[in-house]
Design a protein around this motif. Sequence first.
Motif, short mmCIF file in Angstrom:
data_model
loop_
_atom_site.label_atom_id
_atom_site.label_comp_id
_atom_site.label_asym_id
_atom_site.label_seq_id
_atom_site.Cartn_x
_atom_site.Cartn_y
_atom_site.Cartn_z
N THR A 1 -68.84 -58.78 34.27
CA THR A 1 -68.20 -57.53 34.06
C THR A 1 -67.18 -57.66 32.74
OG1 THR A 1 -67.99 -57.15 36.43
CG2 THR A 1 -66.36 -55.98 35.14
N ASP A 2 -66.62 -58.74 32.67
CA ASP A 2 -66.01 -59.12 31.41
C ASP A 2 -66.85 -60.05 30.27
OD1 ASP A 2 -63.13 -61.06 30.36
OD2 ASP A 2 -64.67 -59.74 29.11
N THR A 3 -67.55 -59.31 29.41
CA THR A 3 -68.65 -59.85 28.69
C THR A 3 -68.36 -61.14 27.86
OG1 THR A 3 -68.19 -58.46 26.91
CG2 THR A 3 -69.88 -57.55 28.53
N VAL A 4 -67.19 -61.64 28.07
CA VAL A 4 -66.64 -62.99 27.40
C VAL A 4 -67.39 -63.84 28.38
CG1 VAL A 4 -65.07 -64.70 26.81
CG2 VAL A 4 -64.88 -61.94 26.23
N VAL A 5 -68.36 -64.93 28.13
CA VAL A 5 -68.96 -65.63 29.06
C VAL A 5 -68.25 -67.25 29.00
CG1 VAL A 5 -71.23 -66.85 29.68
CG2 VAL A 5 -70.96 -64.28 28.98
N VAL A 6 -68.08 -67.68 30.04
CA VAL A 6 -67.68 -69.04 30.20
C VAL A 6 -68.70 -70.02 30.59
CG1 VAL A 6 -65.85 -70.65 31.20
CG2 VAL A 6 -65.12 -68.61 30.46
N SER A 7 -69.11 -71.03 30.00
CA SER A 7 -70.27 -71.77 30.46
C SER A 7 -69.64 -73.47 30.27
CB SER A 7 -71.24 -71.74 29.67
OG SER A 7 -72.40 -72.82 29.75
N ALA A 8 -70.24 -74.04 31.33
CA ALA A 8 -70.06 -75.56 31.24
C ALA A 8 -71.37 -76.40 30.90
CB ALA A 8 -69.63 -76.23 32.74
N THR A 9 -72.36 -75.57 30.75
CA THR A 9 -73.61 -76.31 30.41
C THR A 9 -73.69 -76.79 29.06
OG1 THR A 9 -74.79 -75.05 31.92
CG2 THR A 9 -76.16 -76.05 30.18
N ALA A 10 -73.25 -76.18 28.03
CA ALA A 10 -73.33 -76.67 26.57
C ALA A 10 -72.38 -77.74 26.37
CB ALA A 10 -72.90 -75.36 25.60
N GLU B 1 -78.49 -76.29 12.91
CA GLU B 1 -78.12 -74.74 13.26
C GLU B 1 -77.08 -74.26 12.61
OE1 GLU B 1 -78.72 -73.62 17.34
OE2 GLU B 1 -77.00 -72.62 17.34
N VAL B 2 -76.99 -73.03 12.17
CA VAL B 2 -76.03 -72.43 11.31
C VAL B 2 -76.11 -70.88 12.17
CG1 VAL B 2 -76.15 -73.44 9.37
CG2 VAL B 2 -77.37 -71.54 9.55
N GLY B 3 -74.84 -70.31 12.25
CA GLY B 3 -74.74 -69.10 13.03
C GLY B 3 -73.46 -68.48 13.13
N ILE B 4 -73.36 -67.42 13.48
CA ILE B 4 -72.10 -66.33 13.61
C ILE B 4 -72.05 -65.92 14.91
CG2 ILE B 4 -70.59 -64.47 12.83
CD1 ILE B 4 -72.22 -64.90 9.80
N LYS B 5 -70.93 -66.18 15.55
CA LYS B 5 -70.61 -65.25 16.92
C LYS B 5 -69.46 -64.36 16.53
CE LYS B 5 -72.15 -69.30 19.82
NZ LYS B 5 -71.89 -70.12 20.68
N TYR B 6 -69.66 -63.12 17.03
CA TYR B 6 -68.93 -61.89 16.78
C TYR B 6 -68.28 -61.33 18.04
CZ TYR B 6 -67.05 -57.71 14.30
OH TYR B 6 -66.08 -56.69 13.92
N TYR C 1 -70.09 -58.87 22.49
CA TYR C 1 -70.37 -59.88 21.76
C TYR C 1 -71.70 -59.60 20.99
CZ TYR C 1 -73.10 -62.32 24.95
OH TYR C 1 -74.01 -62.58 26.04
N VAL C 2 -71.84 -60.42 19.78
CA VAL C 2 -72.97 -60.69 19.02
C VAL C 2 -73.10 -61.86 18.44
CG1 VAL C 2 -74.71 -59.89 17.12
CG2 VAL C 2 -73.20 -57.88 18.37
N THR C 3 -74.11 -62.36 18.57
CA THR C 3 -74.35 -63.81 18.20
C THR C 3 -75.85 -63.79 17.22
OG1 THR C 3 -75.71 -64.73 19.83
CG2 THR C 3 -73.62 -64.89 20.10
N VAL C 4 -75.54 -64.48 16.04
CA VAL C 4 -76.67 -64.44 15.13
C VAL C 4 -76.81 -66.15 14.87
CG1 VAL C 4 -77.85 -63.90 13.06
CG2 VAL C 4 -76.33 -62.41 14.19
#
Length: 687
Positions: free
Chosen positions: A18-27, A502-507, A515-518
């Motif tokens: 529901t809150d699109t801010v995702v929390v992960s322990a996998t990475a 890898e290079v990227g931007i998270k927005y 959010y958007v990630t590139v």
Amino acid sequence: MGAAGAALAQQDATEVETDTVVVSATALKVATPTIETPRAVSEVGRDELDRRAVDKYDETFRYRSGVVSQPYGSDNNADWMFLRGFSAEGSTYQDGLRLFRTGGYFWWMTEPYGLERVELLKGPSSILYGEAPPGGLVNAVSKRPTAEPQGEIELQVGNKGHRQIGIDTSGPVSGRDDMRYRVVGMVREGDGELDGTDMDRYYFAPSLAVDVSEDTTVTFLASVQKDDGVPTTGFFPAYGTVEGTPFGKIDPETNLGQPDYDNLDQRQLSLGYELEHRINDTWEFQQNFRYSNLDLELRSVYPNSYVTPPRSISRGVVDRDGGYDAFTLDNRFIARTYTENTENTLLLGAGYQRLDLDYDNADSFRTLGDGSSYFVNIDTVDMFDPDHRAFSGPETGDPTHHDVEKEQVGVYVQDKFRLNDKWIFLAGARYDSVDSRDVYRDETGRSREGYDDDQVSLTGGVMYLADNGLSPYVSYSESFTPLASTDASGESYEPLEGRQFEVGIKYAPPGFDGYVTVSAFDLEESNTLITSSAGAQRQIGERSSTGIEIEGMGYLTDNLKLTASYTYTDTRVDVSEEQQDEHAPLVPYNMASAWLDYDFAGALHGLSVGGGVRYVGSSANSPDAGETYKVPSYTLYDAVVRYDVNEHWGAQLNVNNLTDEEYVSGCDFYCYYGESRSVIGSLSYRF
């Protein structure tokens, strides 16, 4: 802050989604918002799995970047994905522990109904998980006990004979405030994509969480699963699928196997626990353990890829009988320290894996002790109109018995340092020792193959957290995959080694729920085996993959949510000394997807609709498969309508491949038809 992150990671997947801010322990193996992780990470939560009626594991990431879903079509006895141009065959984990898929057909099958969410770490991941392919890692998170009572009963019916009933109930144990339970059960039956194929599944997963003290919690997790039916054999020649013939095209439902002979009986059992213990305000200890048992009886007739003019094709048979026992253990010490301007998270870990696989192999494709091989055709059929009545049981000779033992021990360290709430620095290293043996007996006598390997894997990354929500990052990571075969002199090959920049931007814009990630990546796997002019395999090849991935999710209005992705991947492989830098099969250059969900308000409150489009661009076949050709692109549409009558009752209708598009999902030596239209109606009662 660390305690809050850990608590958020344990919340129900619906709350996280529901809150699109995702929390992960996998990475990072430490619960961290993915927007603050210098690696590309994707997640699909329980709400989305239900929304899209995902009943097959390899459908999970259809609307995420970097993933080719079902490249071999819809297979009712295996899950297939490609991650950043590499097969995910050895990339499957559950609750942070490896699920073994080995021996050709001894593949652990993951049931989506038993999951809270599925997390995807893209790129090499050996720093935390040891042996792994370079494309990425998929981690399924099991449903867990909840503090609040909840329950659901769901009924499904659909085309292709689809029938399913599921029950999911959870809450505190009666009279106790320190124990919580969950019971998940499901029965499903349905027909496969090919004539005469079907599969029944029975799934049961109980779990129990016990608060031993204020600082210690143990969660026990178990599951039992049985798959029984006629497996699909979706192998087709290019002639009659992507190539025209005087006889037209082969019907996608044509079964070139033998439905009255083919059979799959697979039983799975897992028992394990997760321990969390807070030592003091700085240190925490976590331990995961699982024992897994898989028992398989598989018998399946399949066609050869070569056509006998004008319209016949020869066939062989796969025959496996055996099983494995697997033990996986992961220990982690986590220390969180703070100053006025810094936050440091130190991870110290040690892992252990052991696999004991014992099986008989009576296939048409046989390998002898001296390394030579041969293929025995059992019969020939008309590939446009096979006559299954003329079949007689094949004679495959005495089976080859395999006794496989594999053991891996690893230790690792990782440090994540945060400075002034602006900079994130990540560094880690791991040492692994892998030992594997395959002792087998065939008509030439007794033979032994195996390898011993020691490997060091590294990772590092830097990320900047800007006030405007932009978070650029750069990262480096490594992987290794041992090879069980030996060279012409009998020496073990070096492991495949993967390296990614890898290079990227998270927005995550302030005030916007989304959010958007590139990300852009350069991924290379070295030590690939290629065929030399002398006929022997030499370890001088390379498989590389470069690409760009864009992925986003957010609420455009309070009622309208968009999930979208785009993927560009250029995957190249060396085949022989003559064929270098060839485009790899099954991996298209371009893929794109978008899904919209709309929840009505006012008089239509409770009604919601959704729809998606998936575009998969053209791909190549194997460069060493003979004639070179392109597999055409295809576009598919999906839709859902749901109505929640009240807080208890809900009804839903899902249609995948809405227009019933007939398409080839990919080709290597064979070609594979994609999934036809699927219609599923659901009725659920929540209590």
